[in-house]
Design a protein around this motif. Sequence first.
Motif, mmCIF file in Angstrom:
data_model
loop_
_atom_site.group_PDB
_atom_site.id
_atom_site.type_symbol
_atom_site.label_atom_id
_atom_site.label_comp_id
_atom_site.label_asym_id
_atom_site.label_seq_id
_atom_site.Cartn_x
_atom_site.Cartn_y
_atom_site.Cartn_z
ATOM 1 N N LEU A 177 56.724 -24.680 12.006
ATOM 2 C CA LEU A 177 56.897 -24.959 10.586
ATOM 3 C C LEU A 177 57.332 -23.703 9.836
ATOM 4 O O LEU A 177 58.155 -23.771 8.914
ATOM 5 N N LEU A 178 56.784 -22.556 10.205
ATOM 6 C CA LEU A 178 57.207 -21.308 9.579
ATOM 7 C C LEU A 178 58.681 -21.030 9.849
ATOM 8 O O LEU A 178 59.421 -20.600 8.954
ATOM 9 N N ALA A 179 59.109 -21.274 11.086
ATOM 10 C CA ALA A 179 60.511 -21.037 11.420
ATOM 11 C C ALA A 179 61.430 -21.954 10.631
ATOM 12 O O ALA A 179 62.507 -21.546 10.187
ATOM 13 N N ARG A 180 61.043 -23.186 10.415
ATOM 14 C CA ARG A 180 61.858 -24.117 9.637
ATOM 15 C C ARG A 180 61.912 -23.719 8.172
ATOM 16 O O ARG A 180 62.892 -23.982 7.480
ATOM 17 N N SER A 181 60.845 -23.094 7.676
ATOM 18 C CA SER A 181 60.816 -22.725 6.268
ATOM 19 C C SER A 181 61.777 -21.595 5.950
ATOM 20 O O SER A 181 62.395 -21.586 4.872
ATOM 21 N N VAL A 182 61.915 -20.637 6.855
ATOM 22 C CA VAL A 182 62.772 -19.475 6.588
ATOM 23 C C VAL A 182 64.177 -19.666 7.131
ATOM 24 O O VAL A 182 64.982 -18.727 7.098
ATOM 25 N N THR A 183 64.486 -20.855 7.637
ATOM 26 C CA THR A 183 65.798 -21.143 8.204
ATOM 27 C C THR A 183 66.482 -22.210 7.373
ATOM 28 O O THR A 183 65.849 -23.191 6.982
ATOM 29 N N PRO A 184 67.767 -22.081 7.066
ATOM 30 C CA PRO A 184 68.455 -23.122 6.287
ATOM 31 C C PRO A 184 68.452 -24.455 7.018
ATOM 32 O O PRO A 184 68.532 -24.515 8.246
ATOM 33 N N GLU A 185 68.363 -25.514 6.251
ATOM 34 C CA GLU A 185 68.440 -26.877 6.782
ATOM 35 C C GLU A 185 69.903 -27.274 6.851
ATOM 36 O O GLU A 185 70.569 -27.405 5.830
ATOM 37 N N ALA A 186 70.425 -27.447 8.056
ATOM 38 C CA ALA A 186 71.840 -27.765 8.218
ATOM 39 C C ALA A 186 72.094 -29.240 7.939
ATOM 40 O O ALA A 186 71.223 -30.092 8.129
ATOM 41 N N MET A 187 73.277 -29.538 7.460
ATOM 42 C CA MET A 187 73.686 -30.927 7.268
ATOM 43 C C MET A 187 73.743 -31.636 8.616
ATOM 44 O O MET A 187 74.144 -31.054 9.629
ATOM 45 N N ARG A 188 73.354 -32.882 8.623
ATOM 46 C CA ARG A 188 73.321 -33.657 9.851
ATOM 47 C C ARG A 188 74.317 -34.804 9.772
ATOM 48 O O ARG A 188 74.659 -35.273 8.678
ATOM 49 N N VAL A 195 65.795 -13.474 5.333
ATOM 50 C CA VAL A 195 65.014 -12.923 6.437
ATOM 51 C C VAL A 195 65.955 -12.639 7.599
ATOM 52 O O VAL A 195 66.715 -13.510 8.012
ATOM 53 N N PRO A 196 65.946 -11.417 8.129
ATOM 54 C CA PRO A 196 66.808 -11.116 9.279
ATOM 55 C C PRO A 196 66.268 -11.756 10.549
ATOM 56 O O PRO A 196 65.887 -11.082 11.507
ATOM 57 N N LEU A 197 66.198 -13.088 10.539
ATOM 58 C CA LEU A 197 65.641 -13.833 11.666
ATOM 59 C C LEU A 197 66.770 -14.198 12.612
ATOM 60 O O LEU A 197 67.595 -15.057 12.312
ATOM 61 N N SER A 198 66.827 -13.530 13.747
ATOM 62 C CA SER A 198 67.876 -13.802 14.720
ATOM 63 C C SER A 198 67.517 -15.016 15.557
ATOM 64 O O SER A 198 66.431 -15.591 15.430
ATOM 65 N N GLY A 199 68.433 -15.382 16.444
ATOM 66 C CA GLY A 199 68.162 -16.521 17.313
ATOM 67 C C GLY A 199 66.990 -16.265 18.229
ATOM 68 O O GLY A 199 66.191 -17.161 18.509
ATOM 69 N N GLU A 200 66.868 -15.009 18.744
ATOM 70 C CA GLU A 200 65.722 -14.691 19.585
ATOM 71 C C GLU A 200 64.411 -14.856 18.831
ATOM 72 O O GLU A 200 63.416 -15.342 19.369
ATOM 73 N N ASP A 201 64.403 -14.446 17.557
ATOM 74 C CA ASP A 201 63.190 -14.580 16.748
ATOM 75 C C ASP A 201 62.823 -16.045 16.563
ATOM 76 O O ASP A 201 61.648 -16.418 16.604
ATOM 77 N N TYR A 202 63.843 -16.872 16.339
ATOM 78 C CA TYR A 202 63.563 -18.294 16.141
ATOM 79 C C TYR A 202 62.954 -18.902 17.397
ATOM 80 O O TYR A 202 61.990 -19.660 17.339
ATOM 81 N N VAL A 203 63.523 -18.572 18.559
ATOM 82 C CA VAL A 203 63.000 -19.109 19.811
ATOM 83 C C VAL A 203 61.587 -18.596 20.069
ATOM 84 O O VAL A 203 60.725 -19.322 20.584
ATOM 85 N N GLU A 204 61.318 -17.339 19.710
ATOM 86 C CA GLU A 204 59.978 -16.787 19.912
ATOM 87 C C GLU A 204 58.932 -17.542 19.113
ATOM 88 O O GLU A 204 57.776 -17.652 19.533
ATOM 89 N N LEU A 205 59.300 -18.075 17.951
ATOM 90 C CA LEU A 205 58.344 -18.796 17.114
ATOM 91 C C LEU A 205 58.095 -20.217 17.598
ATOM 92 O O LEU A 205 57.150 -20.865 17.141
ATOM 93 N N LEU A 206 58.929 -20.721 18.486
ATOM 94 C CA LEU A 206 58.770 -22.087 18.971
ATOM 95 C C LEU A 206 57.602 -22.164 19.946
ATOM 96 O O LEU A 206 57.240 -21.168 20.590
ATOM 97 N N PRO A 207 57.009 -23.337 20.113
ATOM 98 C CA PRO A 207 55.897 -23.474 21.071
ATOM 99 C C PRO A 207 56.360 -23.231 22.503
ATOM 100 O O PRO A 207 57.520 -23.452 22.846
ATOM 101 N N GLU A 208 55.427 -22.794 23.319
ATOM 102 C CA GLU A 208 55.740 -22.446 24.702
ATOM 103 C C GLU A 208 54.944 -23.310 25.652
ATOM 104 O O GLU A 208 53.900 -23.870 25.313
ATOM 105 N N ARG A 209 55.465 -23.422 26.874
ATOM 106 C CA ARG A 209 54.758 -24.047 27.981
ATOM 107 C C ARG A 209 55.271 -23.403 29.265
ATOM 108 O O ARG A 209 56.353 -22.806 29.289
ATOM 109 N N TRP A 210 54.520 -23.524 30.332
ATOM 110 C CA TRP A 210 54.864 -22.875 31.595
ATOM 111 C C TRP A 210 55.194 -23.955 32.606
ATOM 112 O O TRP A 210 54.379 -24.843 32.882
#
Length: 666
Positions: free
Chosen positions: A251-262, A429-444
Motif C-alpha cells: 500500500l505504501l508503494a502504491r501511494s508514492v507511485t503514480p496510478e497509470a491509466m488502464r 520520491v526517487p523510488l526506482s524500480g528496484e525500490d518498488y520491488v523491494e516493497l512488495l511481499p516476498e515468498r520463498w
Amino acid sequence: MPQTSRIAEFPEAAAEQARWWERHILEVLHGLPPDAPEGTKPRPEFDPGQHSLAQRERAKAAELTAAGHQVSASGIKQRRQRYQRDGLVGLADRRSAKQMQAFGQVEPAVVEAMRQAIAETAEASSRTIGFIIWRTQQILSDQEETTGIELPSRATLYRLFDKLATGTHATGSARARRSIGARPSGPFGEVPASGPGELMQIDSTPMDVLVRLDDGVAEKVELTGMVDIATRSITAAVLRPSTKAADASALLARSVTPEAMRPGWAEALRMSRSALPHRRLLNIDKRLEHAAARPVIVPETIVCDHGSVFISHAFRASCRYLGINLQPAHKATPTDKGTIEKTLGSVATLFAQFVAGYTGSTTDRRGRGLEEGPLWSLPELQNLLDEWIIAVWQTRPHDSLRDPDAPARAFSPNKKYATLLESCGYVPVPLSGEDYVELLPERWQAINAYGIRIKHRTYDSPELNPLRRQRSGVTTKKGLWEVHYDPYDVSRIWVRDSRADRWITVFWKHLRRVESASASWHGTTLAPRSPAAPRNRSPMRPQPCCGGPTTVPLRNRTVRPSARSATAASSLAPGPPRPTARSPIRPPPRPNTTTSRTPSSPTSFRWACSTRLPTPGGDHDPFLPSGRARDSAGGGCRGEPPADHSGRLAEVHRRPASAPGPAVPG
C-alpha cells in the motif's frame, strides 16, 4: 449587559406583558415611548427638562391607575430599576418561568441507582429497559441506607430512564455503546495538517461485498486504505481476503507511485484532464505523463492502530526505508484516527452498496441467495474500486474541505491538493524500480524444470535456465529462492538472482493468451507494441526488471505494473456457474465450463462516456446508456466525471457474451 434573549424562556403572555411595561418605563426614563415618530415632543408631565425622575414616576403611576392598572409610584420605581439592571427580562413575571426539578419528585437515591445500572451496560450485552429497572432495584436493596426507599410507579421509572439514558444507547447497539464510552470527555482535538502527506491515516475494515475467490468460494474481503488529512485524498486502497503486513507495505508503494491509466478507462480520468496541475508536475516528475487523476502523495507521518498488520516488523521496516514516521494511536481509541474510520465508512455507502454481491453491514440487512448470484472476482473488484476512487471520490466536494473565508464553498480532494501545492510544492520520491520491488511481499520458492508455481499459476522465463533445480545458497530458507510478487497483479513475479545481483522478471505462462483473448473479445486491439518489446509484455507500462537482453533496468521504471492481466486472468479461473444477469452493476454472464471460458470485459464504470470504439454495425456503443451515441471524435466525453455517480452507476451496461473464448489449458 442585559440578557435580552432570555425572554424566550418565558411564556408568550408573560413576554407580551414585559414589552408593554417596557414602553411605559422608557417614557418615564426618556420622555418618549419607543414607537414615537421622529420629531415628537414629550408630554409635559414626562418632559425630563421640566420634571425630575421621581415626579415622572408619580405621573406614570397616576396615569396607569386612572386607566385601570392599579400601581403605585414605588412599583414604577422598582420596575424601572429592574429594567436598567436586567433589561426586558427584568420586567417579566418570573413566576411564570419557574422550572420544575430535573427529575420531578423522584428520590435522588433512585436517580443515582439508575445511573449506575445504565453505566454497567457499557461493556455488557444489550438488554431491555425492564432489566435496567430490575437492576436499579437490586442496587437499592444492596445498600443499607437505601433499603427502605420505595420505587416510584413503572411509568415514572420509564420517564426517568428516558432522561438518564439519552445518548448512551443503553438498550441499543453494543458497538455504538462501546464507541461512545471510548470518547474523550472533553472537546475533540485536531492535529492540523497544512500540506499533502504531512499527516496520513491507515486502517483496515471488512468490506460488505461478496467476492468470488480463485477457488470458487464466495467470501467477504478486507479493505485497507490510506487517506491524506490535508486533502482527504485516498492515496491507495487495496482489497485482500485477509490483510497481511506485506499488503500494508504494498500500500505504501502504491501511494508514492503514480496510478497509470488502464485499458477501458475514460479519457476524462487522465490527470491531464483533471483539476490537478498536470503540466507543472510533469516538468518535475516524468512518471506522470500517462498517469490517472490521482495525486501522488509522499507520507511524512502515518497514524495507525495497534493491529498486527501495522505494528509488524515488515511494515515498520517499509516505513523506515521510505523515511516515514509511524505513529500508533492510543489503544481502543478510534477517535485518534477518526478520518480514516469515516472514509472507509463512506466507501461502503458510496461504492459497496452499488456493487453486485453487497451483503449489508449486518446480518439482518443481508439478502438471500447472494452466493449463487453473479459476483466479481477479487482483481475485478479491485479495478472497479481504483476507478471509482479516481472518478468519484477525488472529484466529489468534501464537507471537511471548505474555504475558511467562504464556508459555503467546498473543495474536492483534487482541487484541495492543487491549492495546497501552490504553498507546499512537490518533491517526487526517487523510488526506482528496484525500490518498488523491494516493497512488495516476498515468498520463498523452488525453481523447477517447469518454472515457478504460485497459487496454481505457472511462471517461467528463459532467464531461469541457469537456476532451474538449483539451490540459492540461503541455508536458513533451505536453499529456496526469494520471490517478490504484486498481490494485485498476477501477470508477473520477480526473482532475486543473488549471484548476479539483479531481479529477473518472470511472466505468467498464459499471459499472452489471456491478453489476446481479451482483445478479441472486445473487438478491439491492444495498444501498439514496440518491435523491440517482448510479445508477452504489457504494452501500456514499462516492466521493472533488470539484466538480460529483453529486460528494462528497474531504475527506468516510471509507473506501476498493470493490473489488466490480473483482471483477465481471474475471469478464466474455474468456479461455480454464474446465472445470466442483466443488472447494470453485475458481472457479465459466464458459461459453466472448465475447458473454455469467456473472458470478461475490462472492469470499468462506463460513466457518461467511454473510450471503446464503435461497434462494426453502427455508431451506437453498447457500453453507453440506451439512446446515447458517441461524440464525433469517438473519444468519449471531456472534463471530469459527473458528481452524481449514483445515477451513472445505474446506467452502466456490460457487453453480453456473444461467443465462447479460446480454450486455455489448465
